[in-house]
Scaffold this motif. Structure first.
Motif, short mmCIF file in Angstrom:
data_model
loop_
_atom_site.label_atom_id
_atom_site.label_comp_id
_atom_site.label_asym_id
_atom_site.label_seq_id
_atom_site.Cartn_x
_atom_site.Cartn_y
_atom_site.Cartn_z
N LEU A 92 0.81 -1.21 0.00
CA LEU A 92 0.00 0.00 0.00
C LEU A 92 0.85 1.27 0.00
O LEU A 92 2.00 1.26 0.45
CB LEU A 92 -0.92 0.00 1.23
CG LEU A 92 -1.92 -1.16 1.32
CD1 LEU A 92 -2.64 -1.11 2.65
CD2 LEU A 92 -2.92 -1.11 0.17
N TYR A 93 0.26 2.35 -0.49
CA TYR A 93 0.92 3.64 -0.45
C TYR A 93 0.80 4.19 0.98
O TYR A 93 -0.29 4.53 1.44
CB TYR A 93 0.30 4.61 -1.45
CG TYR A 93 0.49 4.19 -2.89
CD1 TYR A 93 1.77 3.97 -3.40
CD2 TYR A 93 -0.59 4.00 -3.74
CE1 TYR A 93 1.95 3.58 -4.72
CE2 TYR A 93 -0.42 3.60 -5.06
CZ TYR A 93 0.86 3.39 -5.53
OH TYR A 93 1.05 2.99 -6.84
N GLN A 94 1.93 4.27 1.65
CA GLN A 94 1.92 4.60 3.08
C GLN A 94 1.44 6.01 3.36
O GLN A 94 1.00 6.31 4.47
CB GLN A 94 3.32 4.39 3.66
CG GLN A 94 3.86 2.97 3.48
CD GLN A 94 3.02 1.93 4.19
OE1 GLN A 94 2.79 2.04 5.39
NE2 GLN A 94 2.55 0.92 3.45
N SER A 95 1.52 6.89 2.37
CA SER A 95 1.09 8.28 2.59
C SER A 95 -0.42 8.46 2.39
O SER A 95 -0.97 9.51 2.73
CB SER A 95 1.84 9.22 1.66
OG SER A 95 1.61 8.87 0.30
N ASP A 96 -1.10 7.45 1.83
CA ASP A 96 -2.55 7.52 1.68
C ASP A 96 -3.21 7.54 3.06
O ASP A 96 -2.73 6.92 4.01
CB ASP A 96 -3.08 6.33 0.90
CG ASP A 96 -2.87 6.46 -0.60
OD1 ASP A 96 -2.40 7.53 -1.04
OD2 ASP A 96 -3.15 5.50 -1.33
N THR A 97 -4.34 8.22 3.15
CA THR A 97 -5.08 8.22 4.42
C THR A 97 -5.81 6.89 4.60
O THR A 97 -6.02 6.14 3.63
CB THR A 97 -6.10 9.36 4.47
OG1 THR A 97 -7.12 9.12 3.47
CG2 THR A 97 -5.44 10.71 4.22
N ALA A 98 -6.22 6.63 5.82
CA ALA A 98 -7.00 5.42 6.09
C ALA A 98 -8.27 5.41 5.24
O ALA A 98 -8.66 4.36 4.71
CB ALA A 98 -7.36 5.37 7.58
N PHE A 99 -8.89 6.57 5.07
CA PHE A 99 -10.11 6.66 4.25
C PHE A 99 -9.81 6.29 2.80
O PHE A 99 -10.58 5.54 2.17
CB PHE A 99 -10.65 8.09 4.35
CG PHE A 99 -12.01 8.29 3.71
CD1 PHE A 99 -13.04 7.38 3.93
CD2 PHE A 99 -12.26 9.40 2.91
CE1 PHE A 99 -14.29 7.57 3.35
CE2 PHE A 99 -13.50 9.59 2.33
CZ PHE A 99 -14.52 8.67 2.56
N GLN A 100 -8.71 6.77 2.26
CA GLN A 100 -8.34 6.43 0.89
C GLN A 100 -8.02 4.94 0.74
O GLN A 100 -8.39 4.32 -0.27
CB GLN A 100 -7.12 7.26 0.46
CG GLN A 100 -7.42 8.74 0.26
CD GLN A 100 -6.16 9.56 0.02
OE1 GLN A 100 -5.13 9.32 0.65
NE2 GLN A 100 -6.24 10.51 -0.92
N ILE A 101 -7.36 4.38 1.73
CA ILE A 101 -7.04 2.95 1.70
C ILE A 101 -8.32 2.13 1.63
O ILE A 101 -8.45 1.20 0.83
CB ILE A 101 -6.23 2.54 2.94
CG1 ILE A 101 -4.86 3.22 2.95
CG2 ILE A 101 -6.09 1.03 3.03
CD1 ILE A 101 -3.86 2.69 1.98
N VAL A 102 -9.29 2.49 2.46
CA VAL A 102 -10.56 1.75 2.47
C VAL A 102 -11.29 1.92 1.14
O VAL A 102 -11.78 0.95 0.57
CB VAL A 102 -11.45 2.21 3.65
CG1 VAL A 102 -12.82 1.55 3.58
CG2 VAL A 102 -10.77 1.88 4.98
N LEU A 103 -11.35 3.13 0.63
CA LEU A 103 -12.03 3.38 -0.64
C LEU A 103 -11.40 2.59 -1.80
O LEU A 103 -12.11 2.14 -2.70
CB LEU A 103 -11.99 4.87 -0.97
CG LEU A 103 -13.01 5.76 -0.26
CD1 LEU A 103 -12.71 7.23 -0.52
CD2 LEU A 103 -14.43 5.42 -0.72
N SER A 104 -10.09 2.40 -1.76
CA SER A 104 -9.43 1.67 -2.84
C SER A 104 -9.92 0.22 -2.93
O SER A 104 -9.83 -0.41 -3.97
CB SER A 104 -7.90 1.70 -2.66
OG SER A 104 -7.49 0.90 -1.56
#
Length: 261
Positions: A92-104
């Motif tokens: 995962l892209y570590q700089s993404d927010t938790a919200f972005q990670i879930v949306l992906s």
């Protein structure tokens, strides 16, 4: 009853070595399974095959109604399988927010490259709330604790409404409290009307919840035994599995074990 997984005389050979041999195993809908065994038992190889990263050398594998090598595309199959693993966490892209990670998770992508719909956003918020992640939804993934990261990964896996949810040692690196919070989240998910079938991979019996109805014991790449969890996690079975005397204690649906001396 509908079958989620059916493996018939499955063997897997990689780089000249047999990783799995003569595996027969069925998972039915509304069953939740534990895959249990020591390091080197073949758990990772079996998971890679279920997710269609490996194809069986011998035998017939059917996952979510699709026969390997005949009537499905691997990528489409994986979209119906939620996977939580340490390998995924590293990608995962570590700089993404938790919200972005879930949306992906709605796009089965590493990173968010498509515009999510309002419905997707609302769903992601509900999942973050259910798994007690909402308070850090806007924080970068790299700033989260290990327990927080794992709960975010579970929320991500649920975005696509998977039929099968595979959790590959999800409590690795967690302290006692974080482990129990994660397990409580799984119990909450299991109460849903259309809950996915769980496959929980571990070598720590303390993590086995009452929701896990069945257990497969794996040893040296072969099925040692399988059946109802309370029958598999017994002193007789585990003593034979480990080749030493084991004391098993059950209390309020949870189990612990230690070696007899």
């Amino acid at each position: 009853m509908e079958k989620i997984v059916e493996l018939e005389q499955i063997s897997l050979k990689r780089n000249g070595h047999w990783l799995l041999k003569d595996i027969n195993w069925s998972i039915h809908k509304e069953e939740n399974w534990v895959l249990y065994g020591l390091n080197g038992a073949g758990k990772t190889a079996l998971l890679n095959m279920l997710c269609a990263y490996y194809f069986p050398t011998e035998g017939r594998a059917t996952v979510l109604g699709k026969v390997f090598g005949r009537d499905y595309l691997a990528e489409k199959l994986r979209q119906k399988i939620g996977l939580v693993s340490s390998k995924l966490q590293q990608k995962l892209y570590q700089s993404d927010t938790a919200f972005q990670i879930v949306l992906s998770g709605a796009f089965a992508s590493i990173g968010l490259f498509e515009k999510p719909t309002d419905e997707m956003r609302e769903k992601a918020i509900r999942l973050l709330e259910e798994l007690h992640c909402l308070s850090y939804a806007d924080r970068a993934y790299e700033t989260l604790s290990q327990g927080e990261r794992q709960r975010v990964l579970i929320a991500r896996a649920l975005m696509a409404d998977p039929e099968l949810l595979i959790l590959d040692e999800p409590t690795t690196g967690l302290d006692f409290l974080a482990r129990e919070q994660l397990l409580e989240g799984l119990e909450s998910i299991n109460k849903r009307e259309n809950a996915p079938t769980f496959l929980y991979v571990t070598h720590h019996v303390e993590e086995i919840l009452p929701i896990f109805t069945h257990t497969l014991l794996l040893k040296n790449g072969e099925v040692f035994d399988s059946g109802l969890t309370n029958e598999m996690i017994s002193e007789e079975k585990l003593s034979k599995l480990f080749d030493c005397d084991i004391l098993v204690t059950w209390e309020k649906g949870r189990v612990s074990l230690r070696r007899k001396f």
